[in-house]
Design a protein around this motif. Structure first.
Motif, short mmCIF file in Angstrom:
data_model
loop_
_atom_site.label_atom_id
_atom_site.label_comp_id
_atom_site.label_asym_id
_atom_site.label_seq_id
_atom_site.Cartn_x
_atom_site.Cartn_y
_atom_site.Cartn_z
N LEU A 175 13.32 -4.69 0.39
CA LEU A 175 13.67 -4.09 1.67
C LEU A 175 14.35 -5.11 2.57
O LEU A 175 15.33 -4.79 3.26
CB LEU A 175 12.42 -3.54 2.34
CG LEU A 175 11.78 -2.30 1.71
CD1 LEU A 175 10.48 -1.95 2.42
CD2 LEU A 175 12.74 -1.11 1.75
N ILE A 195 18.08 -4.72 4.21
CA ILE A 195 18.29 -4.77 5.66
C ILE A 195 19.28 -5.88 6.02
O ILE A 195 20.17 -5.69 6.86
CB ILE A 195 16.95 -4.97 6.38
CG1 ILE A 195 16.06 -3.73 6.23
CG2 ILE A 195 17.15 -5.29 7.85
CD1 ILE A 195 14.65 -3.91 6.73
N ARG A 236 21.07 4.67 8.30
CA ARG A 236 20.15 4.30 7.23
C ARG A 236 19.35 3.05 7.59
O ARG A 236 18.24 2.85 7.10
CB ARG A 236 20.93 4.07 5.93
CG ARG A 236 20.07 3.59 4.77
CD ARG A 236 20.85 3.54 3.47
NE ARG A 236 20.11 2.84 2.44
CZ ARG A 236 19.10 3.34 1.75
NH1 ARG A 236 18.69 4.57 2.00
NH2 ARG A 236 18.48 2.64 0.83
N LEU A 269 15.05 2.09 6.91
CA LEU A 269 14.70 0.91 6.12
C LEU A 269 13.84 -0.06 6.92
O LEU A 269 12.87 -0.62 6.40
CB LEU A 269 15.97 0.19 5.64
CG LEU A 269 16.70 0.78 4.43
CD1 LEU A 269 17.88 -0.11 4.06
CD2 LEU A 269 15.78 0.93 3.25
N ARG A 278 10.31 1.41 7.07
CA ARG A 278 9.60 1.22 5.81
C ARG A 278 9.18 -0.23 5.64
O ARG A 278 8.09 -0.54 5.14
CB ARG A 278 10.48 1.68 4.65
CG ARG A 278 10.66 3.19 4.58
CD ARG A 278 11.82 3.56 3.67
NE ARG A 278 11.67 3.02 2.33
CZ ARG A 278 12.62 3.07 1.41
NH1 ARG A 278 13.80 3.61 1.69
NH2 ARG A 278 12.40 2.57 0.21
N HIS A 279 10.05 -1.14 6.06
CA HIS A 279 9.72 -2.56 5.95
C HIS A 279 8.55 -2.91 6.86
O HIS A 279 7.63 -3.65 6.47
CB HIS A 279 10.94 -3.41 6.30
CG HIS A 279 10.68 -4.87 6.30
ND1 HIS A 279 10.41 -5.59 7.46
CD2 HIS A 279 10.61 -5.77 5.28
CE1 HIS A 279 10.21 -6.85 7.16
NE2 HIS A 279 10.33 -7.00 5.85
N THR A 314 19.98 -4.43 -5.25
CA THR A 314 19.89 -3.68 -4.02
C THR A 314 21.02 -2.68 -3.88
O THR A 314 22.18 -2.97 -4.18
CB THR A 314 19.89 -4.63 -2.80
OG1 THR A 314 19.94 -3.86 -1.61
CG2 THR A 314 21.07 -5.58 -2.84
N GLU A 364 22.27 -1.55 -1.18
CA GLU A 364 23.16 -1.83 -0.06
C GLU A 364 24.28 -2.78 -0.44
O GLU A 364 25.33 -2.78 0.20
CB GLU A 364 22.35 -2.42 1.10
CG GLU A 364 21.06 -1.68 1.40
CD GLU A 364 21.28 -0.19 1.59
OE1 GLU A 364 22.36 0.19 2.05
OE2 GLU A 364 20.36 0.58 1.28
#
Length: 542
Positions: free
Chosen positions: A107, A111, A146, A150, A153-154, A381, A383
């Motif tokens: 995560l 990010i 998004r 994230l 959640r982190h 990842t 991202e």
């Protein structure tokens, strides 16, 4: 250096520290199966209850809480069963913590990448080390939205980590989710229920040195007779003395059977596990034991007889044989495999390809195999490679962890060592310096074959690049053979030719300029490292 990173030093990977063999329990009677199911269900319930208690303890766990849990289990089973269950519980909780840490790191990487790309102007190109800006305002807007989920959640994952909360599903989260998709899984509810219950059973016992045949709970004699010490509530099912049940089936370990027999003959510890394969409706017994730590051979010894350089790809191993001085011998070898299909199919493909690779290495007479120390964790990842879906699938599909463990274990059985090297620039420099010179009308060289040469040379301690070609006849001096391999101590092997003699030693040339400018070397010298492979139980989870 031109932005090139420093390479870590090559190292010999430590050998395997454990052994596991398996055999099928054939010709079980209905009574045998009823007893095994009853024992598995009873002890599985105890294991689930103990895991729930351990998760509730969180970071407050101590030796006193462990002793209290073990006392509670002993009253409904036995002290040895209680010890095996609590040990398995601790291993499972520790595995969940490592998975939680890996999830937090993933995560954080996502990010970080999102924030970096959102800060760049639209359409800005990226580099090999960092992604560029987004292509359009629409994509920038969607990625900015998004980022919030994230970060949430982190924050939740970090809060769980700090509080010591883990979430574990006995039987597997994937199988639990399958309950809601029975049609896609082609399972009936009864079939799923049978598989779910079998995965939650617990029929296992840790070995004990000094006890008869190395295990007091699940005992296997040299003749292959299997008997189980029943827990107290099931003692009425015993068919032998001292509350034991003897199965009608016998086992005979074809692989490492002699080593297993040597251990149980002198009452050395051997752990056993019995499980049911519901798809095939077959019972299996797995025996495992630890080996004493073996000191790895020195790196110089591993290099003494040359090296097999192996490049790992999505569908094959590209291998090349090099002599002690780093010169390629013969042609390239490729060992293909197919990573599609089920986990069992992928494991079988990897094992078959590794078997052929190791057999060829034995015939070649080398003492070690050089392979890249791959780790695609930062590259997986979403991202970073969001639009490159096939590339992300390619990286995620390569079982680097299982590959390392299997290669080390299988190579050790043949007396081969494994040398891990830094994977940086192997494909790029291999193709640049070795692909074209070794290509002939009768030998086709791919970029992966050239990478195998680069990996082998790095494992041997040589630079990847070859010596520079001599200048033509009409320049500074006569052409000479300059592409032969030089020793690693010859520091001038990639420099310029000796200066002309029409000037005094140390003085300038008649024209005031050098006859030939030195070429920029792409060689990056190895930096010392104490790195080693760590066999994590994360790579062995099903």
């Amino acid at each position: 250096m031109g932005g090139l990173r420093r390479l870590t030093a090559s190292f010999v990977v430590s050998g395997p520290c454990g052994v596991a063999v398996r055999d099928r329990l054939k010709h079980l009677t209905p009574q045998d199966e009823r007893v095994l199911r009853a024992v598995g269900a009873h002890q599985g319930t105890l294991a689930s209850r103990d895991l729930k208690t351990r998760c509730a303890d969180g970071l407050e766990h101590s030796g006193d809480t462990w002793a209290a849990r073990k006392r509670d289990l002993t009253g409904v089973s036995s002290s040895r069963i209680a010890g095996a269950i609590t040990k398995a519980t601790h291993d499972q909780w520790a595995l969940a913590r490592r998975c939680q840490a890996a999830h937090i790191q993933k995560l954080e990487a996502g990010i970080k990448t999102l924030r970096h790309r959102l800060s760049l102007p639209l359409g800005e190109k990226g580099t090999k080390r960092a992604a560029g800006g987004y292509r359009s305002k629409n994509e920038w807007f969607r990625k900015s939205r998004r980022l919030g989920p994230l970060e949430a959640r982190h924050a939740a994952a970090v809060a769980d980590w700090q509080a010591g909360r883990v979430r574990v599903v006995r039987g597997g989260k994937r199988l639990l989710s399958t309950r809601h998709h029975l049609t896609e899984a082609r399972l009936t509810e009864d079939q799923w229920r049978e598989r779910w219950e079998a995965e939650r059973w617990f029929i296992a016992a840790d070995g004990e040195s000094g006890k008869r045949f190395g295990n007091e709970m699940i005992r296997v004699t040299p003749d292959g007779e299997v008997s189980i010490k029943l827990p107290a509530p099931l003692a009425h099912l015993a068919n032998a003395r001292h509350g034991r049940y003897t199965l009608t089936s016998t086992v005979a370990f074809a692989h490492r059977g002699a080593e297993w027999a040597d251990r149980i003959t002198v009452n050395r510890a051997v752990a056993y596990r019995i499980h049911l394969d519901t798809e095939r409706d077959r019972w299996y017994l797995t025996a495992s034991w630890q080996r004493p730590a073996v000191q790895t051979i020195p790196l110089e010894t591993a290099r003494a007889r040359g090296m097999i350089g192996v490049d790992t790809n999505a569908d094959h191993f590209a291998a090349y044989h090099l002599d002690q001085r780093g010169n390629p011998i013969g042609g390239p070898h490729r060992f293909g495999y197919d990573l599609s299909g089920t986990t069992t199919h992928r494991d079988a493909q990897i094992r078959h390809a590794l078997t052929r690779l190791i057999n060829w290495a034995v015939r070649a007479g080398v003492a070690a195999i050089g392979i890249e120390d791959l780790d695609f964790t930062p590259e997986k990842t979403r991202e970073k490679h969001g639009r490159r879906k096939r590339f992300r699938q390619l990286i995620s599909g390569m079982p680097t962890g299982k590959l390392k463990a299997r290669l080390v274990s299988m190579a050790a059985e043949q007396g081969l060592s494994v040398v891990a090297v830094d994977p940086a620039y192997t494909s790029l420099w291999g193709a640049q310096h070795w692909q074209k010179p070794l290509t002939t009308p009768h030998r086709k060289m791919s970029r992966h074959d050239a990478a195998g040469i680069a990996i082998g040379r790095r494992a041997l301690g040589y630079p990847v690049r070859r010596r520079t070609a001599p200048p033509p006849h009409d320049r500074s001096d006569r052409a000479g053979h300059r592409t032969a391999q030089a020793g690693p101590g010859d520091r001038g092997r990639e420099g310029t030719r000796p200066p002309t003699t029409d000037r005094p030693p140390g003085g300038p040339s008649p024209s005031g300029k050098r006859k030939r400018e030195p070429s920029a070397s792409e060689t990056v010298w190895d930096a010392p490292s104490a790195q080693q492979w760590v066999h994590d139980s994360l790579m062995h989870t099903g």
